[in-house]
Design a protein around this motif. Structure first.
Motif, PDB file in Angstrom:
ATOM      1  N   GLY A  13       0.835  -1.179   0.038  1.00  0.00           N
ATOM      2  CA  GLY A  13       0.117   0.077  -0.096  1.00  0.00           C
ATOM      3  C   GLY A  13       0.749   1.237   0.068  1.00  0.00           C
ATOM      4  O   GLY A  13       2.178   1.310  -0.037  1.00  0.00           O
ATOM      5  N   ALA A  14       0.092   2.510   0.085  1.00  0.00           N
ATOM      6  CA  ALA A  14       0.800   3.403   0.148  1.00  0.00           C
ATOM      7  C   ALA A  14       1.544   3.947   1.433  1.00  0.00           C
ATOM      8  O   ALA A  14       1.167   3.147   2.169  1.00  0.00           O
ATOM      9  N   SER A  19      -1.527   7.399   2.916  1.00  0.00           N
ATOM     10  CA  SER A  19      -2.455   6.426   3.024  1.00  0.00           C
ATOM     11  C   SER A  19      -3.310   6.529   4.174  1.00  0.00           C
ATOM     12  O   SER A  19      -4.344   5.764   4.332  1.00  0.00           O
ATOM     13  N   PRO A  39      -4.008  -4.590  -6.804  1.00  0.00           N
ATOM     14  CA  PRO A  39      -3.240  -3.745  -7.756  1.00  0.00           C
ATOM     15  C   PRO A  39      -4.323  -3.632  -9.228  1.00  0.00           C
ATOM     16  O   PRO A  39      -4.811  -4.578  -9.341  1.00  0.00           O
ATOM     17  N   GLY A  77       0.119   4.649  -5.560  1.00  0.00           N
ATOM     18  CA  GLY A  77      -0.560   3.592  -5.340  1.00  0.00           C
ATOM     19  C   GLY A  77      -1.867   3.521  -5.689  1.00  0.00           C
ATOM     20  O   GLY A  77      -2.995   2.499  -6.047  1.00  0.00           O
ATOM     21  N   TRP A  96      -6.915   1.440  -2.814  1.00  0.00           N
ATOM     22  CA  TRP A  96      -5.983   2.120  -2.094  1.00  0.00           C
ATOM     23  C   TRP A  96      -5.845   1.663  -0.911  1.00  0.00           C
ATOM     24  O   TRP A  96      -6.710   0.555  -0.422  1.00  0.00           O
ATOM     25  N   THR A 398      -0.212  -0.024  -7.402  1.00  0.00           N
ATOM     26  CA  THR A 398      -0.248  -1.084  -6.500  1.00  0.00           C
ATOM     27  C   THR A 398      -1.559  -1.187  -5.561  1.00  0.00           C
ATOM     28  O   THR A 398      -1.836  -2.325  -5.152  1.00  0.00           O
TER      29      THR A 398
END
Length: 399
Positions: A13-14, A19, A39, A77, A96, A398
């Motif tokens: 993740g971010a 995030s 993703p 992401g 996300w 992602t």
């Protein structure tokens, strides 16, 4: 439809800052919490953008878009920049991760084109680097610098700078507030300039005719291609590395934070309308050593990528993925993927291209209207899907 088994990606993740917030941009469906990050891929075609699940390769959305568009990952992401006639728009890919203490919560929703916009006429390069995203507009000379975390909040806030003369250029914002930007005009491009946070000049190099493209290597080193070599930027120092040929153009590069070696294309025919190269370059940014490596086929500007451990990945016109050790320049793997192809005369025309994400190479073949997923570590094809259209560009997020 999917004709091979789906696979699991080691998606991440971010980061925690980016995030913590989900985008306030409108979505066409309520978020659904998922067990893991999801993703997704974006593939452009004449008239729109296909969004696929990167694990199953099943289509998630088909988003209309007018004119010839280009795609650039925001590297946060979740978002993809879409180059349109009047500037950059932000596509929310609808996937996300929200960080919650020592773990993350993963969500998906329907992809949607947001109202976030940047730049103006003739949008050009997009460069994510040092937790910043730098967008260069060729037609106006505008440079927009956005933060990935702000995009995740649905905020198109950016700082701006305008070059003295518009040109087909590129800019890279750095963590200390400085900006590295190409210099030139519509007739010629000469090199690069380093500007401090107040946009006062620190350094300049005008010995890079036709400057084009950029890459980032380990330790934050930047490179820019020239018609006769490459410029390497270490901090505020600029080194010119000459090509072994009087005209040895490096116009497209791919970097990796895992290695100081940058992958570049290599063309030597100054008068060619379209040169189909059969050599590429590996440049060590620590020493300035530029190595020209023979290649068993040809390739296009959409053919070069980086793989696991900084490996150099090239999709050849022989239909194979060629993987090279960036230090020794030896080919470590060849993976036959699609049929042999020829680069078209016009660069806007659909042609095979490759995008690498989490060790998986996704190869889009517009002639076969297909996309194939290949594990670069094992060399195994993991999945293949038929597409409803011939696609042009390919990128991913992602989740």
């Amino acid at each position: 439809m999917v004709v091979a088994s789906s696979f699991a990606l080691a998606a991440c993740g971010a980061d925690s800052e980016e995030s913590q917030a989900t985008s306030s941009a409108p979505a066409s469906s309520a978020p659904v919490e998922q067990q893991s990050a999801t993703p997704r891929l974006a593939l452009s075609y004449d008239g729109g953008i296909l969004v696929l699940d990167a694990q199953s390769l099943q289509q998630v959305a088909d988003i209309p878009a007018d004119g010839f568009i280009r795609l650039h990952s925001a590297d946060n992401g979740r978002h993809v920049f879409v180059s349109e006639t009047g500037g950059f728009r932000v596509l929310d890919m609808g996937t996300w991760t929200r960080q919650h203490g020592d773990h993350g919560h993963h969500y998906t929703a329907s992809p949607t084109m947001t109202d976030m916009r940047f730049g103006g006429e003739e949008p050009g390069h997009v460069v994510p680097h040092d937790s910043r995203i730098t967008l260069f507009t060729d037609g106006t000379g505008e440079v927009d610098i956005a933060e990935p975390a702000e995009l995740l909040r649905g905020n198109a806030k950016s700082s701006e700078y305008t070059v003295p003369e518009p040109h087909h250029g590129v800019a890279v914002a750095r963590g200390d507030g400085s900006l590295v930007v190409t210099s030139g005009n519509e007739e010629a491009r000469a090199g690069i300039v380093i500007l401090d946070k107040d946009r006062e000049e620190i350094a300049r190099n005008d010995q890079c005719p036709g400057v084009h493209g950029e890459a980032a290597a380990a330790q934050g080193v930047l490179t820019f291609g020239c018609e006769d070599g490459m410029l390497i930027v270490r901090g505020n120092e600029i080194q010119k590395v000459p090509s072994p040929d009087s005209y040895g153009r490096i116009g497209n590069q791919a970097g990796s934070e895992e290695t100081p070696v940058v992958l570049g294309d290599y063309k030597t025919d100054k008068d060619a309308e379209l040169e189909r190269p059969n050599r590429f370059t590996l440049t060590d940014t620590r020493t300035g050593q530029l190595r020209v490596v023979p290649f068993p086929a040809s390739y296009s500007f959409r053919s070069i990528e980086r793989g696991p451990n900084g490996s150099a990945v090239i999709l050849g016109t022989d239909g194979a993925l060629h993987v090279y050790d960036p230090v020794t320049a030896t080919e470590t793997r060849k993976i036959d993927v699609i049929r042999a192809w020829t680069e078209p005369d016009e660069w806007q025309t659909a042609m095979p291209n490759v995008h690498v994400q989490d060790g998986i190479a996704f190869v889009a073949d517009p002639t076969a209207k297909s996309v194939i997923a290949v594990d670069l570590v094992t060399g195994e094809k993991q999945a293949q899907a038929e597409l409803p259209r011939s696609t042009i560009e390919l990128t991913g997020v992602t989740g």
